[in-house]
Every structure is written in structure tokens, then in C-alpha cells.
Design a protein around this motif. Structure first.
Motif, mmCIF file in Angstrom:
data_model
loop_
_atom_site.group_PDB
_atom_site.id
_atom_site.type_symbol
_atom_site.label_atom_id
_atom_site.label_comp_id
_atom_site.label_asym_id
_atom_site.label_seq_id
_atom_site.Cartn_x
_atom_site.Cartn_y
_atom_site.Cartn_z
ATOM 1 N N TYR A 192 0.655 -1.102 0.012
ATOM 2 C CA TYR A 192 0.026 -0.063 -0.028
ATOM 3 C C TYR A 192 1.029 1.190 0.111
ATOM 4 C CZ TYR A 192 1.289 0.250 5.040
ATOM 5 O OH TYR A 192 2.007 0.233 5.940
ATOM 6 N N ALA A 193 0.237 2.331 -0.219
ATOM 7 C CA ALA A 193 0.788 3.588 -0.030
ATOM 8 C C ALA A 193 -0.196 4.698 -0.052
ATOM 9 C CB ALA A 193 1.669 3.988 -1.500
ATOM 10 N N MET A 194 0.440 5.896 0.582
ATOM 11 C CA MET A 194 -0.564 7.226 0.917
ATOM 12 C C MET A 194 0.067 8.058 -0.173
ATOM 13 S SD MET A 194 -3.114 8.420 2.088
ATOM 14 C CE MET A 194 -3.835 7.638 3.709
ATOM 15 N N MET A 195 -0.698 8.680 -1.051
ATOM 16 C CA MET A 195 -0.442 9.761 -1.749
ATOM 17 C C MET A 195 -1.438 10.875 -1.811
ATOM 18 S SD MET A 195 0.934 8.293 -5.481
ATOM 19 C CE MET A 195 1.029 10.023 -6.085
ATOM 20 N N ASP A 196 -1.075 11.937 -0.919
ATOM 21 C CA ASP A 196 -1.799 13.077 -0.699
ATOM 22 C C ASP A 196 -3.040 12.615 -0.046
ATOM 23 O OD1 ASP A 196 -2.443 15.823 -0.696
ATOM 24 O OD2 ASP A 196 -3.306 15.768 -2.801
ATOM 25 N N LYS A 197 -4.345 12.668 -0.772
ATOM 26 C CA LYS A 197 -5.690 12.387 -0.233
ATOM 27 C C LYS A 197 -6.061 10.999 -0.710
ATOM 28 C CE LYS A 197 -5.624 15.909 2.586
ATOM 29 N NZ LYS A 197 -5.580 15.677 4.112
ATOM 30 N N GLU A 198 -5.068 10.414 -1.166
ATOM 31 C CA GLU A 198 -5.630 8.769 -1.685
ATOM 32 C C GLU A 198 -4.990 7.824 -1.064
ATOM 33 O OE1 GLU A 198 -7.426 9.037 -5.918
ATOM 34 O OE2 GLU A 198 -5.586 8.924 -5.975
ATOM 35 N N PHE A 199 -5.567 6.740 -0.605
ATOM 36 C CA PHE A 199 -4.854 5.646 -0.346
ATOM 37 C C PHE A 199 -4.781 4.541 -1.359
ATOM 38 C CE2 PHE A 199 -5.077 1.409 2.103
ATOM 39 C CZ PHE A 199 -3.904 1.462 2.799
ATOM 40 N N LEU A 200 -3.815 3.996 -1.618
ATOM 41 C CA LEU A 200 -3.542 3.218 -2.737
ATOM 42 C C LEU A 200 -3.309 1.860 -2.148
ATOM 43 C CD1 LEU A 200 -1.221 5.124 -5.016
ATOM 44 C CD2 LEU A 200 -3.560 5.244 -4.977
ATOM 45 N N TYR A 201 -3.702 0.720 -2.673
ATOM 46 C CA TYR A 201 -3.547 -0.415 -1.976
ATOM 47 C C TYR A 201 -3.888 -1.788 -2.894
ATOM 48 C CZ TYR A 201 -8.542 -1.178 -1.122
ATOM 49 O OH TYR A 201 -9.886 -1.382 -1.308
ATOM 50 N N PHE A 202 -3.326 -2.901 -2.859
ATOM 51 C CA PHE A 202 -3.821 -4.126 -3.605
ATOM 52 C C PHE A 202 -4.679 -4.793 -2.978
ATOM 53 C CE2 PHE A 202 0.727 -3.086 -5.215
ATOM 54 C CZ PHE A 202 0.456 -3.121 -6.470
#
Length: 372
Positions: free
Chosen positions: A291-301
Motif C-alpha cells: 500500500y501507499a498514501m498519496m496526498d488524499k488517496e490511499f493506494l493498495y492491492f
């Protein structure tokens, strides 16, 4: 033995990294045999397939990228004996590379500070010894020390990026922790109850308290200031991480035990968003997908279904969660669960076990950073 999910996951990552160090490859061409390429006039968040120029390497080279030095440059290591003490800088828009840092011993790992102004370099001069160094954005030494230990856990403070916490482990997994300041060039011993911590402010952090007696697969989330006693903040979780003004915990969905419950809280431990996804079991409890946090979005598998991680044969959807609305978006389908390192400015993520691919978020495409 206590079942420490974070501990086991950390060790698996270390073992993967160490295994790559034995792969022989040809030395990176430090001078470069390609003429300089004029850099595209790129503005922030315009990274595209046409603008990225892959790093030219020999077929036998083995490149490992550490992450983003800024919106244009990446740091990498070539896994070859005569270059293991050198970190190189690579411009993704020109394809140019140059020597960034040269140490005295083989480099084991690199951790870039949240503001990308400092780089922690971990090298191994001898068995059960670590040479640790902090260098600036130009690769110049700020400080270096020699410490004992078999493994290290490193945590930069995102609220004060001049500080980081380093825990050094002995063979019996006892540990010594240090608070290091790049600003004052000072390193001091600090007493903490758990070596794997996540910063919550300039002087406080949270951790999972796996010190309870007997085996367990969930535990308490605790907060501790640099000085003071720890306080229990949440029960029955098996994972935590912190970002700027947000933290995420993962536990088991009370109504559907085959699902993982992701809960996001502010720094006052107030819930702001929650959702559930299928989870994959492991020998220590549950596997946490990358996973990763980018600004106001949480990205994950996100896995397709719940099962044992060792027998899972499905793929993963690469998801984006809007932290303000809770809206979930599928960015890419049929992906592998592999490490991520994302850049807000480039609007892109490094991806893969060697971080040698790049996910272009605007174009929703994955391309290689390596050109043989």
C-alpha cells in the motif's frame, strides 16, 4: 514464541533484499555511453509513458531502486561487488545517471526522509556491525556511526523529517534504540517498549503491543510520547501505519471474519473512514498487501477472495480510496502484490520487488524502468 505479524513481515522483506545481493551483474556505466538527452519541460504531475526514459543497463546487471530523491530523480544500487558501496542517481526524464554517494562498505539499504532532504544509508563493514550514515540531498555526509547488531529497523519522523528512530537487534532479538537528529548531528539512546514504531507527532509514536504473554494474532494499539507511559488506544488490531495527520489500523471484520477491516483515524484517534476487503492468512496471522498514501488517496492491492496466502492463485486489483469521500476506484486489474514507492509530485509509483517498474497513475499503465 509470540506471533508478531509486523516482525515477521519485516524479516521477509529483509530476506528478499539480502537474496538479491548475491546476484552478479555487470557494473553500471558510470560515465554513460549515450549522449545527453534534452530534458522535457515537465511540470508536476505530468509523468507519462512518452516522457520516461528507461535506465540503459547490460543484460547481466541487477538494479535495485530505493525510491524518489525528488520528482525527477531516483536512487539505485547495482548488485555487483565493485559497486555495492555506491549509490547512483538517475533522471527518469533524460535517462542520465551519476554517482550520488560512495561509502566505505557494501550498502545494505537506504531510507529517504519524507521531505526527501536526507538519506539514511545502512552499510555492513563486518559481521554483526552496521555503519549508519545520514547524507544530505547532494550525497554529502552529515553524520556517521558504527553500531552493533544483526538487523536494523528504521523509522523517519514525517512531522520532523530531521529525526529518525533506529532499533538495532542482537542475535536473540533483544534490541537497542537510538533517536538520531540530522539537524543537531546527535544520536541518543531511547527506551521504547516496541522497536517497530510509527510517528504520530514530533515527539510521540504508536505501536502494536505484542508483549502480552502467550501467542496472539491481534493485540492493542498503544501511544507513547518520548517521555511518559504508554496508553492503550485501540484493541484487536494486527497492523498500524501513520501518515501526515492520518493513521490506518487493520483488524478482523467483526461480522465477516474472512475480511480485513481497514480503519483510518486522525491523530486524536477519531475514526474518519473504514472499509473491508478479503484477507489472506499467513503463518503469523494475516498478510497485509502492499500500500501507499498519496496526498488524499490511499493506494493498495486488493485480493480477489480470502484464503491462505501460500495457496492463493488469484491476482490483485490496484485500488485508490479517496480519503475525503471514501470512493473506491480500480486503477489497474490483474496485478501482483509487490512493493510500492510513490511520489506525489510525479503522480507515479515505483513498483516491483526491485522497484524497477513505474505505475503511471494518470495513464493507468505499468512500464519498465530498465532497458537492456
Amino acid at each position: 514464541m509470540k506471533h508478531k505479524a509486523e516482525h515477521q513481515d519485516y524479516m521477509l522483506i529483509l530476506l528478499l533484499f539480502f537474496s538479491t545481493m548475491i546476484i552478479a551483474g555487470c557494473q553500471v556505466n558510470e560515465t554513460g555511453d549515450k549522449p545527453p538527452v534534452k530534458e522535457t519541460n515537465m511540470t508536476e504531475k505530468q509523468t507519462s509513458k512518452q516522457s520516461v526514459i528507461p535506465l540503459a543497463v547490460s543484460d547481466s546487471d541487477q538494479i535495485f531502486f530505493f525510491g524518489w530523491l525528488d520528482a525527477k530523480h531516483l536512487l539505485f544500487l547495482n548488485h555487483k561487488d565493485e559497486t555495492l558501496n555506491k549509490i547512483f542517481k538517475y533522471n527518469i526524464y533524460t535517462g542520465e545517471q551519476e554517482l550520488f554517494f560512495e561509502g566505505e562498505a557494501p550498502i545494505n539499504n537506504v531510507y529517504i526522509s519524507p521531505d526527501q532532504q536526507y538519506i539514511f544509508v545502512q552499510s555492513e563493514p563486518s559481521n554483526q556491525k552496521w555503519r549508519i550514515a545520514i547524507v544530505d540531498h547532494k550525497g554529502d555526509y552529515i553524520l556517521q556511526e558504527l553500531i552493533d547488531g544483526t538487523e536494523l529497523a528504521v523509522s523517519w519522523n514525517q512531522y520532523d523529517p530531521t529525526k529518525l528512530l533506529v532499533s538495532s537487534f542482537a542475535e536473540d532479538w533483544s534490541y537497542t534504540s537510538y533517536l538520531i537528529s540530522a539537524e543537531t548531528k546527535n544520536m541518543e539512546h531511547i527506551s521504547i517498549a516496541e522497536p517497530f514504531v510509527h510517528w504520530l507527532s514530533t515527539d510521540s509514536f504508536v505501536y502494536l503491543d505484542w508483549s502480552t504473554v502467550g501467542p496472539s494474532i491481534v493485540t492493542q494499539l498503544k501511544e507513547q510520547k518520548k517521555t511518559g507511559t504508554a496508553e492503550v488506544k485501540k484493541e484487536n488490531v494486527y497492523f498500524v501505519d501513520t501518515f501526515n495527520d492520518l493513521m490506518v489500523t487493520i483488524g478482523v471484520n467483526e461480522n465477516h471474519d474472512e475480511e480485513a477491516q481497514y480503519t483510518f483515524m486522525n491523530n486524536d484517534f477519531e475514526s474518519v473512514l473504514s472499509f473491508s476487503v478479503p484477507h489472506l492468512t499467513s503463518f503469523s496471522g494475516w498478510m497485509v498487501p502492499q500500500y501507499a498514501m498519496m496526498d488524499k488517496e490511499f493506494l493498495y492491492f486488493k485480493p480477489e477472495y480470502s484464503t491462505d496466502a501460500d495457496t492463493y492463485r488469484g491476482s490483485f486489483d490496484f485500488m485508490a480510496t479517496d480519503m475525503e469521500t471514501g470512493e473506491q476506484t480500480v486503477l489497474l486489474e490483474d496485478m501482483d502484490n509487490e512493493p510500492l514507492s510513490c511520489s506525489n509530485n510525479a503522480n507515479a509509483c515505483l513498483y516491483g520487488h526491485y522497484l524497477d517498474k513505474i505505475i503511471l497513475l494518470d495513464e493507468k499503465e505499468v512500464i519498465s524502468l530498465i532497458e537492456s
